[in-house]
Motif scaffolding. Structure first.
Motif, PDB file in Angstrom:
ATOM      1  N   GLU A 129      40.232  22.677  39.586  1.00 14.96           N
ATOM      2  CA  GLU A 129      40.537  23.971  38.965  1.00 14.96           C
ATOM      3  C   GLU A 129      40.784  25.028  40.031  1.00 14.96           C
ATOM      4  N   PHE A 130      39.966  25.004  41.058  1.00 17.81           N
ATOM      5  CA  PHE A 130      40.081  25.959  42.157  1.00 17.81           C
ATOM      6  C   PHE A 130      41.431  25.802  42.860  1.00 17.81           C
ATOM      7  N   LEU A 131      41.827  24.572  43.113  1.00 20.00           N
ATOM      8  CA  LEU A 131      43.068  24.310  43.841  1.00 20.00           C
ATOM      9  C   LEU A 131      44.314  24.650  43.021  1.00 20.00           C
ATOM     10  N   ALA A 132      44.232  24.520  41.703  1.00 20.33           N
ATOM     11  CA  ALA A 132      45.397  24.755  40.846  1.00 20.33           C
ATOM     12  C   ALA A 132      45.551  26.219  40.433  1.00 20.33           C
ATOM     13  N   ALA A 133      44.510  27.018  40.581  1.00 21.86           N
ATOM     14  CA  ALA A 133      44.536  28.407  40.099  1.00 21.86           C
ATOM     15  C   ALA A 133      45.452  29.287  40.945  1.00 21.86           C
ATOM     16  N   THR A 134      46.105  30.224  40.288  1.00 21.23           N
ATOM     17  CA  THR A 134      46.970  31.200  40.959  1.00 21.23           C
ATOM     18  C   THR A 134      46.516  32.606  40.609  1.00 21.23           C
ATOM     19  N   VAL A 135      47.025  33.572  41.330  1.00 26.18           N
ATOM     20  CA  VAL A 135      46.704  34.972  41.055  1.00 26.18           C
ATOM     21  C   VAL A 135      47.121  35.338  39.632  1.00 26.18           C
ATOM     22  N   GLY A 136      48.240  34.780  39.165  1.00 26.39           N
ATOM     23  CA  GLY A 136      48.730  35.071  37.825  1.00 26.39           C
ATOM     24  C   GLY A 136      47.835  34.557  36.716  1.00 26.39           C
ATOM     25  N   ASP A 137      46.880  33.674  37.050  1.00 26.76           N
ATOM     26  CA  ASP A 137      45.947  33.157  36.041  1.00 26.76           C
ATOM     27  C   ASP A 137      44.795  34.118  35.785  1.00 26.76           C
ATOM     28  N   ILE A 138      44.720  35.183  36.572  1.00 20.80           N
ATOM     29  CA  ILE A 138      43.635  36.158  36.422  1.00 20.80           C
ATOM     30  C   ILE A 138      44.043  37.220  35.408  1.00 20.80           C
ATOM     31  N   ARG A 139      43.154  37.523  34.492  1.00 15.46           N
ATOM     32  CA  ARG A 139      43.389  38.542  33.473  1.00 15.46           C
ATOM     33  C   ARG A 139      42.321  39.632  33.570  1.00 15.46           C
ATOM     34  N   GLY A 144      35.993  43.009  31.899  1.00 17.82           N
ATOM     35  CA  GLY A 144      36.127  42.724  33.322  1.00 17.82           C
ATOM     36  C   GLY A 144      37.199  41.685  33.562  1.00 17.82           C
ATOM     37  N   TYR A 145      37.153  41.059  34.732  1.00 19.95           N
ATOM     38  CA  TYR A 145      38.163  40.067  35.097  1.00 19.95           C
ATOM     39  C   TYR A 145      37.756  38.670  34.624  1.00 19.95           C
ATOM     40  N   ALA A 146      38.777  37.881  34.291  1.00 15.86           N
ATOM     41  CA  ALA A 146      38.558  36.497  33.879  1.00 15.86           C
ATOM     42  C   ALA A 146      39.675  35.638  34.451  1.00 15.86           C
ATOM     43  N   VAL A 158      38.395  29.559  30.056  1.00 13.30           N
ATOM     44  CA  VAL A 158      38.363  30.875  30.679  1.00 13.30           C
ATOM     45  C   VAL A 158      37.031  31.059  31.392  1.00 13.30           C
ATOM     46  N   VAL A 159      37.094  31.482  32.650  1.00 11.48           N
ATOM     47  CA  VAL A 159      35.899  31.665  33.473  1.00 11.48           C
ATOM     48  C   VAL A 159      35.781  33.135  33.860  1.00 11.48           C
ATOM     49  N   ALA A 160      34.618  33.697  33.650  1.00 13.53           N
ATOM     50  CA  ALA A 160      34.400  35.096  34.019  1.00 13.53           C
ATOM     51  C   ALA A 160      34.356  35.248  35.531  1.00 13.53           C
ATOM     52  N   LEU A 161      34.958  36.330  36.039  1.00 13.21           N
ATOM     53  CA  LEU A 161      34.940  36.629  37.475  1.00 13.21           C
ATOM     54  C   LEU A 161      34.082  37.868  37.706  1.00 13.21           C
ATOM     55  N   PRO A 162      32.870  37.702  38.191  1.00 14.21           N
ATOM     56  CA  PRO A 162      32.003  38.848  38.453  1.00 14.21           C
ATOM     57  C   PRO A 162      32.529  39.685  39.616  1.00 14.21           C
ATOM     58  N   PRO A 163      32.033  40.902  39.779  1.00 16.66           N
ATOM     59  CA  PRO A 163      32.497  41.777  40.868  1.00 16.66           C
ATOM     60  C   PRO A 163      32.457  41.121  42.248  1.00 16.66           C
ATOM     61  N   THR A 167      35.608  40.945  44.824  1.00 18.03           N
ATOM     62  CA  THR A 167      35.493  41.494  46.182  1.00 18.03           C
ATOM     63  C   THR A 167      35.895  40.449  47.214  1.00 18.03           C
ATOM     64  N   ALA A 168      35.404  39.217  47.048  1.00 19.52           N
ATOM     65  CA  ALA A 168      35.745  38.131  47.973  1.00 19.52           C
ATOM     66  C   ALA A 168      37.240  37.833  47.928  1.00 19.52           C
ATOM     67  N   LEU A 169      37.825  37.849  46.729  1.00 21.06           N
ATOM     68  CA  LEU A 169      39.245  37.569  46.585  1.00 21.06           C
ATOM     69  C   LEU A 169      40.095  38.667  47.219  1.00 21.06           C
ATOM     70  N   ASN A 170      39.751  39.921  46.984  1.00 20.13           N
ATOM     71  CA  ASN A 170      40.515  41.030  47.569  1.00 20.13           C
ATOM     72  C   ASN A 170      40.468  40.989  49.096  1.00 20.13           C
ATOM     73  N   ARG A 171      39.318  40.645  49.640  1.00 17.99           N
ATOM     74  CA  ARG A 171      39.186  40.555  51.095  1.00 17.99           C
ATOM     75  C   ARG A 171      40.076  39.431  51.643  1.00 17.99           C
ATOM     76  N   TYR A 172      40.115  38.318  50.922  1.00 16.91           N
ATOM     77  CA  TYR A 172      40.932  37.171  51.333  1.00 16.91           C
ATOM     78  C   TYR A 172      42.418  37.480  51.193  1.00 16.91           C
ATOM     79  N   LEU A 173      42.807  38.161  50.113  1.00 13.18           N
ATOM     80  CA  LEU A 173      44.213  38.524  49.920  1.00 13.18           C
ATOM     81  C   LEU A 173      44.690  39.506  50.982  1.00 13.18           C
ATOM     82  N   LEU A 174      43.804  40.402  51.403  1.00  5.66           N
ATOM     83  CA  LEU A 174      44.137  41.345  52.460  1.00  5.66           C
ATOM     84  C   LEU A 174      44.441  40.601  53.760  1.00  5.66           C
TER      85      LEU A 174
END
Length: 222
Positions: A129-139, A144-146, A158-163, A167-174
């Motif tokens: 699931e982790f390997l197949a997920a894309t940014v577009g799969d986030i709602r 909050g985010y899922a 659908v998996v909930a994305l806690p803050p 935060t970890a994702l934004n840091r990685y995308l940066l």
């Protein structure tokens, strides 16, 4: 007889099937097992093999399926003296691992490993699931985010994305060239190659990455 021999093999993996050193598949020193199998692992393997033979008989590839004649059910009973069989990291182990990774020189590989550890500590995902997920799969919802993922058997969940995960994702995308989640390409994989921010990685690459980084962190840990 072959089924019984295979069952005995699983209960006592020969030493030459277990590597004595870390080696990649196809390289000298590699072997398919990392050690003796637990009861749960043996039971899992026998279930898989039994299902395969049942399918082959159904497809008329085999005349008979011998596995129903074999007692494949391994005892799964637990006693009060048994300890919990888990691969989960304790809070202190997680702290020391993240501390080690954060202290390493900044690089694409270092940023990715920081993301893997922090994101998966906050979100329960299978590796597929982790390997197949894309940014577009986030709602973004009212709560909050899922993340919508393709789970086992191709089922959507659908998996909930806690803050902490965001935060970890934004840091990685940066580190990959985007300012945050809102500016990233919806086609970008959550986990990408260190050479190309838009290229996903394979399970083998994820496995070897985690194995190498955690190995170094464990060597330094208390």
């Amino acid at each position: 007889d072959a089924c019984l021999a295979f069952q005995a093999f699983l209960e006592n993996i020969p030493p030459h099937w277990i590597p004595r050193q870390r080696a990649r598949p196809g390289h000298p020193g590699w072997a398919p097992f990392r050690g003796p199998l637990s009861e749960a692992s043996r039971h899992h393997v026998l279930n898989i093999v039994g299902s395969l033979f049942a399918y082959l008989k159904l497809a008329d590839y085999l005349r008979q399926n011998p596995w129903p004649l074999i007692k494949t059910r391994v005892s799964m009973k637990k006693t009060a003296a048994n300890t919990l069989d888990t691969r989960a990291l304790s809070a202190e182990a997680h702290r020391q691992i993240t501390q080690f990774i954060a202290a390493c020189p900044a690089s694409a590989a270092q940023s990715r490993m920081c993301f893997i550890v922090d994101f998966l500590a906050a979100v329960g995902l299978r590796s597929s699931e982790f390997l197949a997920a894309t940014v577009g799969d986030i709602r973004h919802t009212a709560y909050g985010y899922a993340l919508e993922v393709r789970g086992k058997g191709g089922k959507q969940r659908v998996v909930a994305l806690p803050p902490a995960a965001i935060t970890a994702l934004n840091r990685y995308l940066l580190a990959r060239g985007w300012s945050d989640l809102a500016s990233a390409s919806p086609h970008a994989p959550l986990l990408s190659s260190t050479q190309d921010a838009m290229a996903p990685i394979s399970y083998q690459a994820l496995y070897l990455t985690v194995l190498a980084w955690l190995g170094k962190a464990i060597e330094r840990a208390d």
